[in-house]
Design an enzyme around this catalytic site. Structure first.
Site, mmCIF file in Angstrom:
data_model
loop_
_atom_site.group_PDB
_atom_site.id
_atom_site.type_symbol
_atom_site.label_atom_id
_atom_site.label_comp_id
_atom_site.label_asym_id
_atom_site.label_seq_id
_atom_site.Cartn_x
_atom_site.Cartn_y
_atom_site.Cartn_z
ATOM 1 N N HIS A 92 0.840 -1.200 0.000
ATOM 2 C CA HIS A 92 0.000 0.000 0.000
ATOM 3 C C HIS A 92 0.870 1.242 0.000
ATOM 4 C CE1 HIS A 92 0.521 -1.340 4.193
ATOM 5 N NE2 HIS A 92 0.517 -0.060 4.550
ATOM 6 N N HIS A 94 0.751 5.110 1.094
ATOM 7 C CA HIS A 94 0.023 6.146 1.825
ATOM 8 C C HIS A 94 0.091 7.418 0.985
ATOM 9 C CE1 HIS A 94 -0.011 4.197 5.921
ATOM 10 N NE2 HIS A 94 1.007 3.538 5.398
HETATM 11 P P1 5GP Z 1 1.472 0.402 7.585
HETATM 12 O O1 5GP Z 1 1.304 -1.072 7.320
HETATM 13 O O2 5GP Z 1 1.979 1.145 6.381
HETATM 14 O O3 5GP Z 1 2.339 0.670 8.790
HETATM 15 O O4 5GP Z 1 0.066 1.017 7.938
HETATM 16 C C1 5GP Z 1 -1.150 0.411 7.561
HETATM 17 C C2 5GP Z 1 -2.261 1.448 7.515
HETATM 18 O O5 5GP Z 1 -3.479 0.773 7.252
HETATM 19 C C3 5GP Z 1 -2.453 2.237 8.827
HETATM 20 O O6 5GP Z 1 -2.346 3.624 8.558
HETATM 21 C C4 5GP Z 1 -3.852 1.837 9.290
HETATM 22 O O7 5GP Z 1 -4.578 2.897 9.886
HETATM 23 C C5 5GP Z 1 -4.511 1.354 8.006
HETATM 24 N N1 5GP Z 1 -5.514 0.310 8.227
HETATM 25 C C6 5GP Z 1 -5.374 -0.817 9.000
HETATM 26 N N2 5GP Z 1 -6.487 -1.577 8.951
HETATM 27 C C7 5GP Z 1 -7.366 -0.916 8.146
HETATM 28 C C8 5GP Z 1 -8.702 -1.217 7.718
HETATM 29 O O8 5GP Z 1 -9.312 -2.221 8.070
HETATM 30 N N3 5GP Z 1 -9.292 -0.314 6.885
HETATM 31 C C9 5GP Z 1 -8.647 0.829 6.473
HETATM 32 N N4 5GP Z 1 -9.330 1.660 5.671
HETATM 33 N N5 5GP Z 1 -7.392 1.125 6.858
HETATM 34 C C10 5GP Z 1 -6.747 0.273 7.679
#
Ligand code: 5GP
Ligand code: ZN
Length: 130
Positions: A92, A94
């Site tokens: 993903h 951001h």
């Molecule tokens: P990272 O893996 O880059 O550290 O962050 C993952 C991102 O996914 C976080 O900012 C978190 O808030 C978001 N996130 C986690 N679970 C969900 C979900 O079920 N739905 C959505 N829309 N975002 C999510």
């Protein structure tokens, strides 16, 4: 991948505030936004890291589309693109709209999680929606 939250969002099993969708990619609001309009762009197929996505340039072009919509529709100052991937093991990007005096400086300040209501998230997603 069975137990992946973003695969479940991609298949529609779990809801999300979607802002863009095509055959291969999906963009939706982060559930814990670090600024209003914080989006995530994913490939619909499960890959661990952004650099595992086969059409890397095409993938990032989608992130650009989202950023331009944020600039045009949210009145943000500029947009930060960040990849981390420590929490969710599905690639993903951001796409974080940046506002004057926001708390992020050069990076992503994860202590600034916003508590937006479903109505607020819906309104924001509708503004960005392409
Ligand atoms: P990272 O893996 O880059 O550290 O962050 C993952 C991102 O996914 C976080 O900012 C978190 O808030 C978001 N996130 C986690 N679970 C969900 C979900 O079920 N739905 C959505 N829309 N975002 C999510
Ligand atoms: Zn996945």
């Amino acid at each position: 991948m069975t137990d992946c939250i973003f695969c479940k969002i991609a298949s529609g099993e779990i809801p999300a505030y979607k802002v863009y969708e095509d055959e291969k990619y999906l963009a939706f609001l982060d559930i814990n936004p670090l600024n209003p309009g914080h989006c995530l762009v994913i490939p619909k197929t499960h890959y661990r890291w952004t650099y595992d996505v086969p059409d890397f340039g095409e993938y990032w072009e989608v992130a650009k589309k989202i950023a331009l919509s944020q600039v045009n529709n949210l009145g943000c100052q500029f947009v930060s693109f960040i990849t981390v991937g420590k929490q969710v093991p599905h690639a993903h990007i951001h796409v974080l709209p940046r506002y004057e005096n926001d708390p992020h400086n050069e990076g992503l300040n994860t202590s600034n999680k916003l508590n937006l209501t479903p109505d607020e998230l819906k309104t924001i997603s509708e503004k960005i929606k392409i």
